[in-house]
Write a protein that holds these residues in place. Structure first.
Motif, PDB file in Angstrom:
ATOM      1  N   LEU A  66      -6.052  10.909 -12.444  1.00 19.44           N
ATOM      2  CA  LEU A  66      -6.928  10.079 -11.853  1.00 19.44           C
ATOM      3  C   LEU A  66      -7.667  10.913 -10.522  1.00 19.44           C
ATOM      4  O   LEU A  66      -8.492  10.575  -9.674  1.00 19.44           O
ATOM      5  CB  LEU A  66      -6.429   8.749 -11.175  1.00 19.44           C
ATOM      6  N   GLY A  67      -7.098  12.372 -10.492  1.00 18.69           N
ATOM      7  CA  GLY A  67      -7.565  13.291  -9.316  1.00 18.69           C
ATOM      8  C   GLY A  67      -6.287  13.149  -8.504  1.00 18.69           C
ATOM      9  O   GLY A  67      -5.298  13.190  -8.850  1.00 18.69           O
ATOM     10  N   LYS A  68      -6.732  13.547  -7.029  1.00 17.42           N
ATOM     11  CA  LYS A  68      -5.776  13.856  -6.110  1.00 17.42           C
ATOM     12  C   LYS A  68      -5.039  12.520  -5.810  1.00 17.42           C
ATOM     13  O   LYS A  68      -5.638  11.483  -5.433  1.00 17.42           O
ATOM     14  CB  LYS A  68      -6.287  14.382  -4.977  1.00 17.42           C
ATOM     15  N   ILE A  69      -3.682  12.374  -5.763  1.00 17.52           N
ATOM     16  CA  ILE A  69      -2.717  11.266  -5.390  1.00 17.52           C
ATOM     17  C   ILE A  69      -2.218  11.836  -4.071  1.00 17.52           C
ATOM     18  O   ILE A  69      -1.543  13.016  -4.036  1.00 17.52           O
ATOM     19  CB  ILE A  69      -1.600  11.073  -6.385  1.00 17.52           C
ATOM     20  N   ARG A  70      -2.330  10.935  -2.933  1.00 14.50           N
ATOM     21  CA  ARG A  70      -1.877  11.678  -1.481  1.00 14.50           C
ATOM     22  C   ARG A  70      -0.811  10.494  -1.015  1.00 14.50           C
ATOM     23  O   ARG A  70      -0.751   9.359  -1.576  1.00 14.50           O
ATOM     24  CB  ARG A  70      -2.928  11.615  -0.744  1.00 14.50           C
ATOM     25  N   ASP A  71       0.216  11.308  -0.257  1.00  8.93           N
ATOM     26  CA  ASP A  71       1.180  10.467   0.421  1.00  8.93           C
ATOM     27  C   ASP A  71       2.032   9.420  -0.628  1.00  8.93           C
ATOM     28  O   ASP A  71       2.257   8.307  -0.195  1.00  8.93           O
ATOM     29  CB  ASP A  71       0.437   9.584   1.392  1.00  8.93           C
ATOM     30  N   LEU A  72       2.675  10.193  -1.657  1.00  7.41           N
ATOM     31  CA  LEU A  72       3.331   9.404  -2.427  1.00  7.41           C
ATOM     32  C   LEU A  72       4.832   9.367  -1.774  1.00  7.41           C
ATOM     33  O   LEU A  72       5.381  10.455  -1.432  1.00  7.41           O
ATOM     34  CB  LEU A  72       3.401  10.192  -3.781  1.00  7.41           C
ATOM     35  N   ASN A  95     -10.320   4.851  -2.295  1.00  6.55           N
ATOM     36  CA  ASN A  95      -9.894   3.880  -1.342  1.00  6.55           C
ATOM     37  C   ASN A  95      -8.952   2.829  -2.304  1.00  6.55           C
ATOM     38  O   ASN A  95      -8.864   1.587  -2.000  1.00  6.55           O
ATOM     39  CB  ASN A  95     -10.951   3.012  -0.776  1.00  6.55           C
ATOM     40  N   SER A  96      -7.929   3.384  -3.076  1.00 10.55           N
ATOM     41  CA  SER A  96      -6.958   2.811  -3.842  1.00 10.55           C
ATOM     42  C   SER A  96      -5.618   2.831  -3.547  1.00 10.55           C
ATOM     43  O   SER A  96      -5.470   3.866  -3.127  1.00 10.55           O
ATOM     44  CB  SER A  96      -7.437   2.847  -5.316  1.00 10.55           C
ATOM     45  N   ASN A  97      -4.700   1.964  -4.150  1.00  4.47           N
ATOM     46  CA  ASN A  97      -3.384   1.968  -3.887  1.00  4.47           C
ATOM     47  C   ASN A  97      -2.566   1.629  -4.679  1.00  4.47           C
ATOM     48  O   ASN A  97      -2.959   0.656  -5.709  1.00  4.47           O
ATOM     49  CB  ASN A  97      -3.083   1.145  -2.542  1.00  4.47           C
ATOM     50  N   PHE A  98      -1.500   2.187  -5.062  1.00  7.79           N
ATOM     51  CA  PHE A  98      -0.581   1.879  -6.307  1.00  7.79           C
ATOM     52  C   PHE A  98       1.013   1.739  -5.868  1.00  7.79           C
ATOM     53  O   PHE A  98       1.413   2.413  -5.013  1.00  7.79           O
ATOM     54  CB  PHE A  98      -0.634   3.172  -7.029  1.00  7.79           C
ATOM     55  N   LYS A 112      14.266   2.929 -22.937  1.00  5.70           N
ATOM     56  CA  LYS A 112      13.231   2.005 -22.588  1.00  5.70           C
ATOM     57  C   LYS A 112      12.650   2.530 -21.373  1.00  5.70           C
ATOM     58  O   LYS A 112      13.865   2.822 -20.234  1.00  5.70           O
ATOM     59  CB  LYS A 112      13.545   0.600 -22.661  1.00  5.70           C
ATOM     60  N   LEU A 113      11.259   2.522 -21.174  1.00  9.18           N
ATOM     61  CA  LEU A 113      10.829   2.785 -19.635  1.00  9.18           C
ATOM     62  C   LEU A 113      10.531   1.412 -19.243  1.00  9.18           C
ATOM     63  O   LEU A 113       9.471   0.733 -19.819  1.00  9.18           O
ATOM     64  CB  LEU A 113       9.780   3.517 -19.774  1.00  9.18           C
ATOM     65  N   LYS A 114      11.224   0.652 -18.211  1.00  9.85           N
ATOM     66  CA  LYS A 114      10.774  -0.802 -17.766  1.00  9.85           C
ATOM     67  C   LYS A 114       9.878  -0.448 -16.180  1.00  9.85           C
ATOM     68  O   LYS A 114      10.354   0.370 -15.628  1.00  9.85           O
ATOM     69  CB  LYS A 114      12.127  -1.534 -17.478  1.00  9.85           C
ATOM     70  N   PHE A 115       8.817  -1.314 -16.520  1.00 10.02           N
ATOM     71  CA  PHE A 115       7.977  -1.100 -15.384  1.00 10.02           C
ATOM     72  C   PHE A 115       7.665  -2.288 -14.488  1.00 10.02           C
ATOM     73  O   PHE A 115       7.260  -3.295 -15.149  1.00 10.02           O
ATOM     74  CB  PHE A 115       6.811  -0.191 -15.819  1.00 10.02           C
ATOM     75  N   SER A 116       6.953  -2.046 -13.381  1.00  5.90           N
ATOM     76  CA  SER A 116       6.622  -3.101 -12.478  1.00  5.90           C
ATOM     77  C   SER A 116       5.532  -2.295 -11.820  1.00  5.90           C
ATOM     78  O   SER A 116       5.780  -1.508 -10.951  1.00  5.90           O
ATOM     79  CB  SER A 116       7.528  -3.911 -11.835  1.00  5.90           C
ATOM     80  N   ILE A 117       4.268  -2.762 -11.918  1.00 10.77           N
ATOM     81  CA  ILE A 117       3.092  -2.165 -11.392  1.00 10.77           C
ATOM     82  C   ILE A 117       2.121  -3.329 -10.543  1.00 10.77           C
ATOM     83  O   ILE A 117       1.845  -3.932 -10.777  1.00 10.77           O
ATOM     84  CB  ILE A 117       2.317  -1.742 -12.287  1.00 10.77           C
ATOM     85  N   ASN A 118       1.893  -2.558  -9.227  1.00 11.88           N
ATOM     86  CA  ASN A 118       0.686  -3.301  -8.427  1.00 11.88           C
ATOM     87  C   ASN A 118      -0.285  -2.242  -7.994  1.00 11.88           C
ATOM     88  O   ASN A 118       0.154  -1.079  -7.433  1.00 11.88           O
ATOM     89  CB  ASN A 118       1.293  -3.841  -7.291  1.00 11.88           C
ATOM     90  N   PHE A 119      -1.475  -2.450  -8.445  1.00 11.11           N
ATOM     91  CA  PHE A 119      -2.654  -1.739  -8.077  1.00 11.11           C
ATOM     92  C   PHE A 119      -3.591  -2.495  -7.242  1.00 11.11           C
ATOM     93  O   PHE A 119      -3.976  -3.641  -7.661  1.00 11.11           O
ATOM     94  CB  PHE A 119      -3.027  -1.158  -9.616  1.00 11.11           C
ATOM     95  N   PHE A 120      -4.329  -1.982  -6.422  1.00  7.97           N
ATOM     96  CA  PHE A 120      -5.371  -2.514  -5.627  1.00  7.97           C
ATOM     97  C   PHE A 120      -6.281  -1.414  -5.113  1.00  7.97           C
ATOM     98  O   PHE A 120      -6.104  -0.132  -4.829  1.00  7.97           O
ATOM     99  CB  PHE A 120      -4.891  -3.289  -4.409  1.00  7.97           C
ATOM    100  N   SER A 142      -7.625  -6.149  -8.093  1.00  4.26           N
ATOM    101  CA  SER A 142      -6.101  -6.060  -8.033  1.00  4.26           C
ATOM    102  C   SER A 142      -5.442  -6.275  -9.411  1.00  4.26           C
ATOM    103  O   SER A 142      -6.009  -7.177 -10.139  1.00  4.26           O
ATOM    104  CB  SER A 142      -5.225  -6.688  -6.958  1.00  4.26           C
ATOM    105  N   LEU A 143      -4.355  -5.473  -9.637  1.00  7.43           N
ATOM    106  CA  LEU A 143      -3.815  -5.686 -10.949  1.00  7.43           C
ATOM    107  C   LEU A 143      -2.119  -5.667 -10.714  1.00  7.43           C
ATOM    108  O   LEU A 143      -1.736  -4.747 -10.264  1.00  7.43           O
ATOM    109  CB  LEU A 143      -4.206  -4.741 -11.976  1.00  7.43           C
ATOM    110  N   PHE A 144      -1.447  -6.831 -11.389  1.00  9.94           N
ATOM    111  CA  PHE A 144       0.024  -6.710 -11.313  1.00  9.94           C
ATOM    112  C   PHE A 144       0.419  -6.920 -12.735  1.00  9.94           C
ATOM    113  O   PHE A 144      -0.203  -7.426 -13.530  1.00  9.94           O
ATOM    114  CB  PHE A 144       0.754  -7.957 -10.596  1.00  9.94           C
ATOM    115  N   SER A 145       1.274  -6.121 -13.380  1.00 10.85           N
ATOM    116  CA  SER A 145       1.706  -5.797 -14.613  1.00 10.85           C
ATOM    117  C   SER A 145       3.320  -5.535 -14.756  1.00 10.85           C
ATOM    118  O   SER A 145       3.830  -4.734 -13.906  1.00 10.85           O
ATOM    119  CB  SER A 145       0.786  -5.052 -15.439  1.00 10.85           C
ATOM    120  N   GLU A 146       4.116  -6.246 -15.531  1.00  7.66           N
ATOM    121  CA  GLU A 146       5.289  -5.748 -15.726  1.00  7.66           C
ATOM    122  C   GLU A 146       5.610  -5.772 -17.295  1.00  7.66           C
ATOM    123  O   GLU A 146       5.175  -6.865 -17.848  1.00  7.66           O
ATOM    124  CB  GLU A 146       6.503  -6.606 -15.002  1.00  7.66           C
TER     125      GLU A 146
END
Length: 207
Positions: A66-72, A95-98, A112-120, A142-146
């Motif tokens: 996605l390009g540069k990710i900062r302050d992980l 101006n997005s957050n993950f 398995k890879l179990k995930f819970s994701i919040n994107f805004f 915004s998107l929430f997925s698990e």
């Protein structure tokens, strides 16, 4: 330092009784996709049960699809063969957050890879242009997925998907998304999660 990672590490390693560690990893720069190809932890579905401990990660700059990710920031834990990535947060372009929690586990001998994701994002139009989408509509999104990904069969299962905190995706639509994700992203290898062109093809089909 190597060709994928520029970092500093400090902390404690314990050899008495059982091997364990508590480390702090400060990353100046990392190419995540190349690192995961070279060290295929996700593809193998875990590590030795003899490796236990945690690493507090603070990364200033990550090259991603996605390009540069900062302050992980996140806590990476190794527990009896399982790998946990807890309280992951990062600033994405436009101006997005993950935020996310991940677990790589081998329950029932099936990795398995179990995930819970919040994107805004506050700039959905600019963000989606990266994927060739030019009619995003509302700027805020915004998107929430698990769910989970079977690392052997390369199957994905979405337990739920919620858009803009109010729109819950129904089972039929979720089934369509799962089939498209398997076709375009997972294919024969879970490393497709970090392939921009595969993800872009998926986004263009479902949008």
């Amino acid at each position: 330092r190597n060709k994928f990672l520029n970092s500093k590490i400090n902390g404690k390693i314990y050899f008495k009784n059982e091997f364990n560690f508590d480390l702090n990893l400060n990353i100046n720069q990392i190419n995540l996709r190349k690192l995961l190809i070279y060290y295929p932890i996700i593809q193998k579905g875990g590590i030795s049960k003899k490796i236990n401990g945690k690493i507090n990660i603070d990364a200033k700059n990550i090259d991603s699809i996605l390009g540069k990710i900062r302050d992980l920031k996140t806590v990476l834990s190794f527990e009896n063969g399982d790998i946990r990535i807890d309280n992951l947060s990062a600033k994405l372009p436009e101006n997005s957050n993950f935020k996310s929690n991940l677990l790589i586990s081998s329950e029932d001998k099936t990795p398995k890879l179990k995930f819970s994701i919040n994107f805004f994002t506050k700039e959905a139009n600019k963000f989606l242009r990266k994927f060739g989408i030019y009619d995003a509509g509302d700027n805020q999104f915004s998107l929430f997925s698990e769910g989970d990904i079977n690392l052997i069969k390369q199957d994905i299962n979405f337990n739920q998907i919620i858009i803009n905190n109010r729109e819950r995706i129904d089972k039929n639509r979720i089934s369509t998304l799962e089939k498209a994700f398997k076709l375009h992203v997972l294919g024969d290898d879970v490393i497709g999660l970090f392939d921009f062109f595969k993800v872009k093809k998926f986004v263009q089909e479902i949008y």
